[in-house]
Motif scaffolding. Structure first.
Motif, PDB file in Angstrom:
ATOM      1  N   VAL A 150      -5.320   7.642  -5.112  1.00 25.01           N
ATOM      2  CA  VAL A 150      -4.698   6.523  -5.833  1.00 25.01           C
ATOM      3  C   VAL A 150      -5.781   5.664  -6.483  1.00 25.01           C
ATOM      4  O   VAL A 150      -5.649   5.250  -7.642  1.00 25.01           O
ATOM      5  N   GLN A 151      -6.886   5.413  -5.771  1.00 24.49           N
ATOM      6  CA  GLN A 151      -7.970   4.597  -6.322  1.00 24.49           C
ATOM      7  C   GLN A 151      -8.558   5.246  -7.578  1.00 24.49           C
ATOM      8  O   GLN A 151      -8.818   4.562  -8.563  1.00 24.49           O
ATOM      9  N   ALA A 182      -5.084  10.069   0.418  1.00 19.77           N
ATOM     10  CA  ALA A 182      -4.160   9.496  -0.567  1.00 19.77           C
ATOM     11  C   ALA A 182      -4.735   8.209  -1.150  1.00 19.77           C
ATOM     12  O   ALA A 182      -4.641   7.973  -2.354  1.00 19.77           O
ATOM     13  N   TYR A 183      -5.331   7.387  -0.311  1.00 15.13           N
ATOM     14  CA  TYR A 183      -5.954   6.138  -0.760  1.00 15.13           C
ATOM     15  C   TYR A 183      -7.012   6.442  -1.832  1.00 15.13           C
ATOM     16  O   TYR A 183      -7.033   5.803  -2.891  1.00 15.13           O
ATOM     17  N   GLY A 184      -7.882   7.416  -1.567  1.00 10.59           N
ATOM     18  CA  GLY A 184      -8.927   7.771  -2.528  1.00 10.59           C
ATOM     19  C   GLY A 184      -8.358   8.299  -3.824  1.00 10.59           C
ATOM     20  O   GLY A 184      -8.837   7.970  -4.913  1.00 10.59           O
ATOM     21  N   GLY A 193      -0.297  -2.476  -3.599  1.00  7.50           N
ATOM     22  CA  GLY A 193      -0.172  -1.212  -2.892  1.00  7.50           C
ATOM     23  C   GLY A 193      -0.550  -0.091  -3.825  1.00  7.50           C
ATOM     24  O   GLY A 193      -1.668  -0.040  -4.330  1.00  7.50           O
ATOM     25  N   ASP A 194       0.389   0.808  -4.099  1.00 10.36           N
ATOM     26  CA  ASP A 194       0.102   1.908  -5.019  1.00 10.36           C
ATOM     27  C   ASP A 194       0.748   1.676  -6.382  1.00 10.36           C
ATOM     28  O   ASP A 194       1.082   2.604  -7.102  1.00 10.36           O
ATOM     29  N   TYR A 232       1.598  11.055   0.874  1.00 13.52           N
ATOM     30  CA  TYR A 232       0.761  10.369   1.852  1.00 13.52           C
ATOM     31  C   TYR A 232       0.745  11.116   3.182  1.00 13.52           C
ATOM     32  O   TYR A 232      -0.292  11.350   3.764  1.00 13.52           O
ATOM     33  N   THR A 276      -3.194  -5.072  -8.501  1.00 12.47           N
ATOM     34  CA  THR A 276      -2.666  -3.894  -7.843  1.00 12.47           C
ATOM     35  C   THR A 276      -1.775  -4.395  -6.714  1.00 12.47           C
ATOM     36  O   THR A 276      -2.030  -5.440  -6.123  1.00 12.47           O
ATOM     37  N   ASP A 279      -3.477   9.540   4.960  1.00 17.38           N
ATOM     38  CA  ASP A 279      -3.556   8.246   4.282  1.00 17.38           C
ATOM     39  C   ASP A 279      -4.906   8.003   3.614  1.00 17.38           C
ATOM     40  O   ASP A 279      -4.957   7.468   2.499  1.00 17.38           O
ATOM     41  N   ALA A 280      -6.006   8.395   4.258  1.00 17.36           N
ATOM     42  CA  ALA A 280      -7.326   8.144   3.679  1.00 17.36           C
ATOM     43  C   ALA A 280      -7.512   8.944   2.389  1.00 17.36           C
ATOM     44  O   ALA A 280      -8.032   8.422   1.400  1.00 17.36           O
TER      45      ALA A 280
END
Length: 183
Positions: A50-51, A46-48, A73-74, A38, A71, A43-44
């Motif tokens: 993980v999604q 990493a968010y994508g 978090g991750d 991350y 879900t 963070d942005a």
């Protein structure tokens, strides 16, 4: 909430799912094993990432007729043998976990090493209570019980790329999979 094989029955019988039911259930939990990623990626980003992985994991759970419940978090939670019974639910859960790890391993080869995600998976077989839980403002169809908590603890102990199963699960699938005892 429902797998492909249970959507029609689930929608047609939604009123029946409002209560709870004790049932043999295999809980499976998956969690990202690269939290340091991350900070490196942002963070942005990493968010994508993980999604995208969650989308693949959801498809895999559904392909094996599991229910992806939530879900966190991750991390994700899935279970088998609910809302409709599955005589081979333990084998389905283990096959889904193996398939998830294989799909993730195949995908990450195109990602730089420092940004690769790995998931640890925990599976526990046993009775759990499944049903809707929550408040009038927020209701979730989920499973609770010892086997669900054990799956979470196994998932937390699993290393990236590893699948940990409890003894009940092993006893049910030992003819079909290779596994080694860790204790």
């Amino acid at each position: 909430m429902y797998s492909d094989g249970t959507v029609k029955a689930g929608v047609a019988g939604l009123e029946q799912l409002q209560g709870e039911e004790a049932r043999g259930c295999d809980g499976a939990e998956q969690h990202v094993r690269r939290p340091e990623m991350y900070g490196k990626a942002g963070d942005a980003f990493a968010y994508g990432l993980v999604q995208q992985h969650f989308d693949r994991l959801m498809q895999t759970v559904r392909r094996h007729s599991g229910s992806m419940v939530k879900t966190m978090g991750d991390a994700i939670m899935a279970f088998f043998n609910a809302p409709l019974p599955q005589p081979d639910y333990v084998l389905r859960a283990v096959a889904a976990a193996i398939d998830m790890q294989a799909r993730l391993a195949a995908k990450v080869t195109s990602v730089p090493l420092r940004l690769r995600l790995q998931f640890g998976i925990g599976i526990a077989c046993g009775e759990a209570v499944v049903g809707n839980i929550g408040t009038a403002q927020l209701m979730n169809y989920t499973a609770i019980g010892h086997s669900v908590n054990l799956a979470r603890r196994l998932q937390e102990a699993a290393k990236g790329g590893q699948i940990l199963i409890d003894d009940n699960t092993y006893q049910a699938v030992q003819r079909y999979v290779k596994a080694k005892s860790l204790g």
